[in-house]
Design a protein around this motif. Structure first.
Motif, PDB file in Angstrom:
ATOM      1  N   PRO A  41       0.833  -1.198   0.000  1.00  0.00           N
ATOM      2  CA  PRO A  41       0.000   0.000   0.000  1.00  0.00           C
ATOM      3  C   PRO A  41       0.874   1.257   0.000  1.00  0.00           C
ATOM      4  O   PRO A  41       2.035   1.211   0.399  1.00  0.00           O
ATOM      5  CB  PRO A  41      -0.793  -0.124   1.297  1.00  0.00           C
ATOM      6  N   ASP A  42       0.312   2.313  -0.465  1.00  0.00           N
ATOM      7  CA  ASP A  42       0.971   3.623  -0.477  1.00  0.00           C
ATOM      8  C   ASP A  42       2.174   3.689  -1.406  1.00  0.00           C
ATOM      9  O   ASP A  42       3.058   4.524  -1.231  1.00  0.00           O
ATOM     10  CB  ASP A  42       1.356   4.060   0.944  1.00  0.00           C
ATOM     11  N   ILE A  43       2.235   2.788  -2.399  1.00  0.00           N
ATOM     12  CA  ILE A  43       3.297   2.810  -3.402  1.00  0.00           C
ATOM     13  C   ILE A  43       2.647   2.860  -4.782  1.00  0.00           C
ATOM     14  O   ILE A  43       1.698   2.133  -5.065  1.00  0.00           O
ATOM     15  CB  ILE A  43       4.184   1.540  -3.323  1.00  0.00           C
ATOM     16  N   THR A  44       3.172   3.716  -5.639  1.00  0.00           N
ATOM     17  CA  THR A  44       2.748   3.773  -7.027  1.00  0.00           C
ATOM     18  C   THR A  44       3.931   3.358  -7.894  1.00  0.00           C
ATOM     19  O   THR A  44       5.042   3.854  -7.699  1.00  0.00           O
ATOM     20  CB  THR A  44       2.310   5.195  -7.419  1.00  0.00           C
ATOM     21  N   ALA A  45       3.703   2.450  -8.833  1.00  0.00           N
ATOM     22  CA  ALA A  45       4.749   2.033  -9.762  1.00  0.00           C
ATOM     23  C   ALA A  45       4.587   2.801 -11.068  1.00  0.00           C
ATOM     24  O   ALA A  45       3.491   2.878 -11.615  1.00  0.00           O
ATOM     25  CB  ALA A  45       4.663   0.537 -10.014  1.00  0.00           C
ATOM     26  N   GLU A  46       5.684   3.368 -11.525  1.00  0.00           N
ATOM     27  CA  GLU A  46       5.704   4.066 -12.812  1.00  0.00           C
ATOM     28  C   GLU A  46       6.729   3.368 -13.688  1.00  0.00           C
ATOM     29  O   GLU A  46       7.804   2.998 -13.219  1.00  0.00           O
ATOM     30  CB  GLU A  46       6.084   5.534 -12.623  1.00  0.00           C
ATOM     31  N   ARG A  58       9.801   2.734 -11.365  1.00  0.00           N
ATOM     32  CA  ARG A  58       9.940   3.732 -10.302  1.00  0.00           C
ATOM     33  C   ARG A  58       8.865   3.464  -9.255  1.00  0.00           C
ATOM     34  O   ARG A  58       7.682   3.501  -9.562  1.00  0.00           O
ATOM     35  CB  ARG A  58       9.786   5.137 -10.888  1.00  0.00           C
ATOM     36  N   LEU A  59       9.299   3.174  -8.049  1.00  0.00           N
ATOM     37  CA  LEU A  59       8.386   2.910  -6.940  1.00  0.00           C
ATOM     38  C   LEU A  59       8.311   4.166  -6.089  1.00  0.00           C
ATOM     39  O   LEU A  59       9.267   4.515  -5.392  1.00  0.00           O
ATOM     40  CB  LEU A  59       8.885   1.717  -6.121  1.00  0.00           C
ATOM     41  N   VAL A  60       7.194   4.860  -6.174  1.00  0.00           N
ATOM     42  CA  VAL A  60       7.037   6.161  -5.536  1.00  0.00           C
ATOM     43  C   VAL A  60       6.178   6.017  -4.282  1.00  0.00           C
ATOM     44  O   VAL A  60       5.067   5.468  -4.344  1.00  0.00           O
ATOM     45  CB  VAL A  60       6.386   7.176  -6.504  1.00  0.00           C
ATOM     46  N   SER A  61       6.686   6.515  -3.176  1.00  0.00           N
ATOM     47  CA  SER A  61       5.929   6.497  -1.916  1.00  0.00           C
ATOM     48  C   SER A  61       4.853   7.563  -1.948  1.00  0.00           C
ATOM     49  O   SER A  61       5.114   8.723  -2.299  1.00  0.00           O
ATOM     50  CB  SER A  61       6.865   6.746  -0.734  1.00  0.00           C
ATOM     51  N   ASN A  62       3.652   7.172  -1.583  1.00  0.00           N
ATOM     52  CA  ASN A  62       2.544   8.122  -1.518  1.00  0.00           C
ATOM     53  C   ASN A  62       2.299   8.636  -0.109  1.00  0.00           C
ATOM     54  O   ASN A  62       1.316   9.321   0.135  1.00  0.00           O
ATOM     55  CB  ASN A  62       1.267   7.478  -2.067  1.00  0.00           C
ATOM     56  N   LEU A  63       3.193   8.274   0.810  1.00  0.00           N
ATOM     57  CA  LEU A  63       3.051   8.726   2.191  1.00  0.00           C
ATOM     58  C   LEU A  63       3.567  10.145   2.332  1.00  0.00           C
ATOM     59  O   LEU A  63       4.554  10.522   1.700  1.00  0.00           O
ATOM     60  CB  LEU A  63       3.828   7.810   3.132  1.00  0.00           C
ATOM     61  N   ASN A  64       2.929  10.888   3.194  1.00  0.00           N
ATOM     62  CA  ASN A  64       3.378  12.235   3.502  1.00  0.00           C
ATOM     63  C   ASN A  64       4.642  12.128   4.355  1.00  0.00           C
ATOM     64  O   ASN A  64       4.652  11.466   5.388  1.00  0.00           O
ATOM     65  CB  ASN A  64       2.278  12.980   4.262  1.00  0.00           C
ATOM     66  N   ALA A  65       5.713  12.761   3.936  1.00  0.00           N
ATOM     67  CA  ALA A  65       6.987  12.687   4.646  1.00  0.00           C
ATOM     68  C   ALA A  65       6.881  13.203   6.082  1.00  0.00           C
ATOM     69  O   ALA A  65       7.643  12.814   6.955  1.00  0.00           O
ATOM     70  CB  ALA A  65       8.053  13.469   3.909  1.00  0.00           C
ATOM     71  N   ASN A  66       5.916  14.068   6.349  1.00  0.00           N
ATOM     72  CA  ASN A  66       5.760  14.649   7.692  1.00  0.00           C
ATOM     73  C   ASN A  66       4.787  13.869   8.564  1.00  0.00           C
ATOM     74  O   ASN A  66       4.588  14.212   9.727  1.00  0.00           O
ATOM     75  CB  ASN A  66       5.291  16.106   7.580  1.00  0.00           C
ATOM     76  N   ALA A  67       4.187  12.817   7.995  1.00  0.00           N
ATOM     77  CA  ALA A  67       3.214  12.032   8.773  1.00  0.00           C
ATOM     78  C   ALA A  67       3.932  11.126   9.753  1.00  0.00           C
ATOM     79  O   ALA A  67       5.000  10.619   9.475  1.00  0.00           O
ATOM     80  CB  ALA A  67       2.348  11.202   7.842  1.00  0.00           C
ATOM     81  N   SER A  68       3.346  10.943  10.910  1.00  0.00           N
ATOM     82  CA  SER A  68       3.945  10.040  11.902  1.00  0.00           C
ATOM     83  C   SER A  68       3.547   8.613  11.578  1.00  0.00           C
ATOM     84  O   SER A  68       2.442   8.361  11.094  1.00  0.00           O
ATOM     85  CB  SER A  68       3.487  10.415  13.303  1.00  0.00           C
TER      86      SER A  68
END
Length: 70
Positions: A41-46, A58-68
């Motif tokens: 979850p929270d990964i997008t493949a391009e 390209r495996l892109v994280s969809n998580l907010n970097a500032n989220a705990s």
């Protein structure tokens, strides 16, 4: 080859580079959904094509970097 990047909008990205003479870009594009679901979850493949039979996933994280973490 594997490399790490940060996207223009600040997201973490892991790039998997494959060399293949037998496959084409469309072969990787057909598997795009599988890459996304496999890496969780929270990964997008391009999918992209480089030079000389190189293809990038390209495996892109969809998580907010500032989220705990939860």
């Amino acid at each position: 080859m594997i490399r790490e990047e940060v996207t223009e909008d600040g997201k973490y990205c892991l790039v998997l580079v494959f060399e293949s003479k037998a496959l084409q870009l469309s072969d990787f594009e057909k598997r795009q959904g599988k890459f996304t679901s496999f890496f969780g979850p929270d990964i997008t493949a391009e999918i992209g094509k480089g030079e000389n039979n190189l293809y990038e996933v390209r495996l892109v994280s969809n998580l907010n970097a500032n989220a705990s973490p939860s």
